[in-house]
Scaffold this active site. Structure first.
Site, PDB file in Angstrom:
ATOM      1  N   GLU A 183       0.852  -1.190   0.000  1.00  0.00           N
ATOM      2  CA  GLU A 183       0.000   0.000   0.000  1.00  0.00           C
ATOM      3  C   GLU A 183       0.886   1.238   0.000  1.00  0.00           C
ATOM      4  O   GLU A 183       1.949   1.230   0.637  1.00  0.00           O
ATOM      5  CB  GLU A 183      -0.900  -0.006   1.249  1.00  0.00           C
ATOM      6  CG  GLU A 183      -1.836  -1.212   1.260  1.00  0.00           C
ATOM      7  CD  GLU A 183      -2.748  -1.288   2.489  1.00  0.00           C
ATOM      8  OE1 GLU A 183      -2.606  -0.438   3.397  1.00  0.00           O
ATOM      9  OE2 GLU A 183      -3.581  -2.207   2.533  1.00  0.00           O
ATOM     10  N   HIS A 188      -7.823   1.120   2.055  1.00  0.00           N
ATOM     11  CA  HIS A 188      -7.691   0.673   3.451  1.00  0.00           C
ATOM     12  C   HIS A 188      -8.455   1.600   4.398  1.00  0.00           C
ATOM     13  O   HIS A 188      -7.910   2.133   5.364  1.00  0.00           O
ATOM     14  CB  HIS A 188      -6.206   0.594   3.858  1.00  0.00           C
ATOM     15  CG  HIS A 188      -5.973  -0.349   5.009  1.00  0.00           C
ATOM     16  ND1 HIS A 188      -4.832  -1.065   5.169  1.00  0.00           N
ATOM     17  CD2 HIS A 188      -6.764  -0.698   6.065  1.00  0.00           C
ATOM     18  CE1 HIS A 188      -4.913  -1.810   6.263  1.00  0.00           C
ATOM     19  NE2 HIS A 188      -6.078  -1.607   6.828  1.00  0.00           N
TER      20      HIS A 188
HETATM   21  P1  NAI Z   1     -10.141 -10.997  15.485  1.00  0.00           P
HETATM   22  O1  NAI Z   1      -8.798 -11.366  15.980  1.00  0.00           O
HETATM   23  O2  NAI Z   1     -11.230 -10.657  16.453  1.00  0.00           O
HETATM   24  O3  NAI Z   1     -10.706 -12.199  14.550  1.00  0.00           O
HETATM   25  C1  NAI Z   1      -9.921 -12.888  13.609  1.00  0.00           C
HETATM   26  C2  NAI Z   1     -10.502 -14.297  13.514  1.00  0.00           C
HETATM   27  O4  NAI Z   1      -9.898 -14.955  12.399  1.00  0.00           O
HETATM   28  C3  NAI Z   1     -10.221 -15.153  14.745  1.00  0.00           C
HETATM   29  O5  NAI Z   1     -11.426 -15.709  15.207  1.00  0.00           O
HETATM   30  C4  NAI Z   1      -9.252 -16.222  14.232  1.00  0.00           C
HETATM   31  O6  NAI Z   1      -9.392 -17.451  14.894  1.00  0.00           O
HETATM   32  C5  NAI Z   1      -9.660 -16.309  12.784  1.00  0.00           C
HETATM   33  N1  NAI Z   1      -8.658 -16.846  11.878  1.00  0.00           N
HETATM   34  C6  NAI Z   1      -7.343 -16.545  11.811  1.00  0.00           C
HETATM   35  N2  NAI Z   1      -6.763 -17.179  10.793  1.00  0.00           N
HETATM   36  C7  NAI Z   1      -7.737 -17.896  10.176  1.00  0.00           C
HETATM   37  C8  NAI Z   1      -7.768 -18.753   9.043  1.00  0.00           C
HETATM   38  N3  NAI Z   1      -6.679 -18.978   8.324  1.00  0.00           N
HETATM   39  N4  NAI Z   1      -8.942 -19.330   8.708  1.00  0.00           N
HETATM   40  C9  NAI Z   1     -10.066 -19.091   9.439  1.00  0.00           C
HETATM   41  N5  NAI Z   1     -10.101 -18.288  10.516  1.00  0.00           N
HETATM   42  C10 NAI Z   1      -8.957 -17.693  10.874  1.00  0.00           C
HETATM   43  O7  NAI Z   1      -9.923  -9.813  14.463  1.00  0.00           O
HETATM   44  P2  NAI Z   1     -10.960  -8.696  13.998  1.00  0.00           P
HETATM   45  O8  NAI Z   1     -10.932  -7.563  14.940  1.00  0.00           O
HETATM   46  O9  NAI Z   1     -12.256  -9.326  13.682  1.00  0.00           O
HETATM   47  O10 NAI Z   1     -10.245  -8.208  12.643  1.00  0.00           O
HETATM   48  C11 NAI Z   1     -10.195  -9.076  11.516  1.00  0.00           C
HETATM   49  C12 NAI Z   1      -9.235  -8.537  10.481  1.00  0.00           C
HETATM   50  O11 NAI Z   1      -9.666  -7.249  10.018  1.00  0.00           O
HETATM   51  C13 NAI Z   1      -7.805  -8.340  11.003  1.00  0.00           C
HETATM   52  O12 NAI Z   1      -6.909  -8.835  10.039  1.00  0.00           O
HETATM   53  C14 NAI Z   1      -7.672  -6.840  11.117  1.00  0.00           C
HETATM   54  O13 NAI Z   1      -6.344  -6.403  10.940  1.00  0.00           O
HETATM   55  C15 NAI Z   1      -8.552  -6.364   9.968  1.00  0.00           C
HETATM   56  N6  NAI Z   1      -9.037  -4.999  10.090  1.00  0.00           N
HETATM   57  C16 NAI Z   1      -9.089  -4.247   8.956  1.00  0.00           C
HETATM   58  C17 NAI Z   1      -9.535  -2.941   8.995  1.00  0.00           C
HETATM   59  C18 NAI Z   1      -9.620  -2.137   7.742  1.00  0.00           C
HETATM   60  O14 NAI Z   1      -9.504  -0.924   7.810  1.00  0.00           O
HETATM   61  N7  NAI Z   1      -9.821  -2.756   6.598  1.00  0.00           N
HETATM   62  C19 NAI Z   1      -9.905  -2.306  10.264  1.00  0.00           C
HETATM   63  C20 NAI Z   1      -9.920  -3.215  11.396  1.00  0.00           C
HETATM   64  C21 NAI Z   1      -9.476  -4.506  11.300  1.00  0.00           C
END
Ligand code: NAI
Length: 410
Positions: free
Chosen positions: A268, A291
């Protein structure tokens, strides 16, 4: 070893990088003299500015290194007013007894709303229709446009964002399937899939919300796109490096994937104005966003309040729940007591040693809680208000002590 006297009447907080004003207001209400700066500071400037400061607030552009931490012994806690904490040397913060807090779910709702908007936009082929209208082309055709009601949504990664998306998608009438590598409670009527392939074969829209662990690098590629049903929709608002974008392009060009919404990219631009390069540029029915999943004013405000609240609570009661680096403890205050907040190296017998010092001085323990995490032990001890300075001096002198402070009860 450091001792911090939090009974001093005025403590200082420094907030950098345009942190939302609600954070200053929250800290000022808690009795802090708050200084704000709109920009990030480099290492030397930062070390100078933080001298005499108890609380520091930063966002992603300020790098907090071991050198700075070593130079600012009064610093008690740092708030990362964002989600990521890569900009902070967490191991050094722990070694220096500095608590670090962030806002892990303040922008969850913002990401969910963008995902919902994009699912509907793609199902109605809005990106194409919008482009054609701007080119003067009027096409009222319903061909290829669908309601989302009754359609099947597959959520990969059922964490904070995945579960909230599950609830809102169901309220729109979608059938939700999810796959997570961890055991997760299915919310509402969502159906758990035991494999990723089972999910990909079951749904018409796949959305990724996995975390950024290293093992997820390139985890969604040609084989996963091939397993998706023909003419499916695909979204990634998690991390750029989890998806093979060359494979996504091929699948969009072949028509196997009917639309995609991508908010995160393997590379990015670092700054506004720098060119955005991606193999996904110029494709039909593909929504590209810079993003911004979590970038809303509401999220910024929530981050400001949330992190400032964590910092104020930590200083007022020693509460560390959701701290990024310290063991998590919340212990209700006992009126008429003083609280000893003791951070130490995690070796056997520390609690016994603390209590021996207290017993030898005839100090009664009214409440106590210990938690450990990796190399750190953290214990809150409520004691009567009558105790000598010697008690504190002896606790300070323990060779495992990293930091000791006392908090008078409210
Ligand atoms: P979280 O940690 O609460 O949930 C992530 C989930 O993914 C967990 O339940 C974990 O067990 C699961 N997981 C991990 N690897 C996996 C795989 N290979 N297959 C299946 N499940 C898997 O995280 P949250 O807060 O829900 O955020 C999710 C994603 O969104 C993160 O990568 C975060 O960086 C991203 N994010 C992006 C934003 C944006 O601006 N686009 C803003 C906020 C978060």
């Amino acid at each position: 070893m450091l001792t911090l006297d939090t009974t001093r009447p005025l403590m200082r907080a420094l907030l950098l990088e345009n942190i939302h004003p609600d954070a200053s207001a929250r800290l000022a209400k808690a009795g802090y003299e708050v200084e704000t700066l709109s920009r990030a500071l480099g290492e030397d400037e930062l070390a100078g500015a933080v001298r005499g400061v108890s609380l520091l607030g930063i966002r992603s552009q300020t790098h907090l290194t071991e050198r700075v931490l070593a130079a600012v012994p009064r610093l008690a806690a740092v708030g990362a007013f964002c989600i990521g904490v890569n900009q902070i040397d967490l191991a050094a913060a722990s070694r220096h007894g500095v608590a670090v807090f962030n806002a892990p779910f303040s922008n969850t709702r913002s990401v969910v709303e963008l995902a919902i908007a994009e699912i509907i936009a793609m199902a109605r082929r809005l990106p194409e229709k919008n482009t054609r209208m701007h080119a003067g082309e009027w096409d009222k055709s319903a061909a290829g446009s669908h309601e989302v009601r009754g359609r099947r949504l597959g959520i990969v990664g059922y964490g904070n964002i995945g579960t909230q998306l599950s609830v809102i998608a169901e309220s729109l009438g979608m059938s939700v399937y999810f796959y997570d590598i961890a055991d997760k409670l299915a919310i509402g009527n969502a159906r758990r899939c035991s494999t990723l392939t089972e999910l990909l074969e079951s749904v018409e829209t796949v959305t990724l919300h996995v975390d950024g662990r290293d093992g997820n690098r390139g985890f969604f590629g040609e084989a996963e796109f091939a397993a998706m049903r023909p003419r499916s929709l695909f979204l990634n608002l998690s991390r750029g490096f989890v998806v093979d974008h060359a494979a996504l392009r091929r699948n969009i060009e072949s028509g196997h994937i009917a639309g995609a919404a991508i908010d995160v990219f393997p590379e990015e631009p670092k700054a506004r104005g720098e060119e955005f390069r991606s193999e996904l540029r110029g494709l039909p029915n593909v929504i590209l966003t810079p993003h911004i999943g979590g970038s809303t004013e509401e999220a910024q405000q929530d981050i400001g309040e949330f992190v400032a609240g964590k910092l104020a609570d930590y200083m007022a009661s020693g509460a560390t729940s959701l701290s990024v680096n310290l063991p998590g403890i919340t212990l209700p205050a006992v009126p008429g007591t003083h609280r000893l907040v003791h951070l130490h190296r995690n070796v056997p017998g520390v609690l016994a040693s603390i209590n021996r010092v207290l017993a030898e001085h005839g100090v009664n323990v009214e409440g106590q809680l210990l938690r450990t995490r990796d190399d750190l032990g953290y214990v809150l001890t409520d004691i009567g208000t009558e105790y000598s300075d010697e008690v504190l001096a002896e606790l300070r002198a323990m060779d495992v002590t990293i930091r000791l402070r006392t908090i008078p009860s409210a």
